[in-house]
Motif scaffolding. Structure first.
Motif, PDB file in Angstrom:
ATOM      1  N   ARG A 112       0.833  -1.205   0.000  1.00  0.00           N
ATOM      2  CA  ARG A 112       0.000   0.000   0.000  1.00  0.00           C
ATOM      3  C   ARG A 112       0.870   1.258   0.000  1.00  0.00           C
ATOM      4  O   ARG A 112       0.638   2.187  -0.749  1.00  0.00           O
ATOM      5  CB  ARG A 112      -0.927   0.001   1.213  1.00  0.00           C
TER       6      ARG A 112
ATOM      7  N   SER B 145       1.179   4.027  -2.914  1.00  0.00           N
ATOM      8  CA  SER B 145       0.986   5.454  -2.678  1.00  0.00           C
ATOM      9  C   SER B 145       2.160   6.260  -3.217  1.00  0.00           C
ATOM     10  O   SER B 145       1.983   7.326  -3.789  1.00  0.00           O
ATOM     11  CB  SER B 145       0.825   5.743  -1.186  1.00  0.00           C
TER      12      SER B 145
ATOM     13  N   SER C 114      -7.914   7.985   1.082  1.00  0.00           N
ATOM     14  CA  SER C 114      -8.033   6.715   1.794  1.00  0.00           C
ATOM     15  C   SER C 114      -9.450   6.589   2.340  1.00  0.00           C
ATOM     16  O   SER C 114     -10.114   7.584   2.607  1.00  0.00           O
ATOM     17  CB  SER C 114      -6.996   6.600   2.916  1.00  0.00           C
TER      18      SER C 114
ATOM     19  N   GLN D 218      -3.493  12.124  -1.914  1.00  0.00           N
ATOM     20  CA  GLN D 218      -3.863  10.801  -1.423  1.00  0.00           C
ATOM     21  C   GLN D 218      -5.337  10.760  -1.081  1.00  0.00           C
ATOM     22  O   GLN D 218      -5.927  11.756  -0.679  1.00  0.00           O
ATOM     23  CB  GLN D 218      -3.034  10.453  -0.190  1.00  0.00           C
TER      24      GLN D 218
END
Length: 140
Positions: A5, A9, A48, A46
């Protein structure tokens, strides 16, 4: 899994306008976006999604942006604001059951020299008559 992960990223961060292109190429999401949204998405770094403790309550979606280089945001920030933002650990939005009736923006901070609060909340509500109301956490 976590290492993949993080690596993912890192790779995404190197692709110019990754999140802008991702959202603009999604048929349902692209239909909701305008030119201002497109400009903001250029600074997104980002995204999430976290499940809440009670899955029926939904999800917490966290968007991260490069704020310092964003022209509209940078114009609103002074040196003190930038210093305070260094202590912010998370920004999230919680929708009410009926999104038309409101939402909360939750700012979470680590210990800092500016205020005692660990969390600041700005809540936006809309009455049945369509009037917008707001409330916020008192800063200590």
């Amino acid at each position: 899994w976590y290492q993949r992960r993080v690596r993912g990223s890192d790779l995404i961060a190197k692709i110019p306008d990754f999140w802008l292109n991702t959202f603009m190429n999604h048929p349902q999401i692209a239909a909701l976006l305008d030119e201002t949204d497109e400009e903001v998405l250029r600074y997104m770094t980002q995204l999430s999604v976290e499940e809440t403790e009670d899955i029926r309550s939904g999800y917490k979606i966290i968007f991260e942006f490069k704020t310092k280089n964003h022209p509209q945001i940078a114009a609103l920030l002074d040196e003190t604001d930038e210093e305070v933002l260094r202590y912010m650990t998370q920004l999230s939005v919680e929708e009410t059951e009926d999104i038309r009736s409101g939402y909360k923006i939750i700012f979470e901070f680590k210990t800092n020299p500016f205020f005692e609060n660990k969390q600041l909340v700005k809540e936006f509500t809309m009455s049945e008559s369509g009037e917008m109301g707001t409330s916020e956490t008192k800063i200590n």
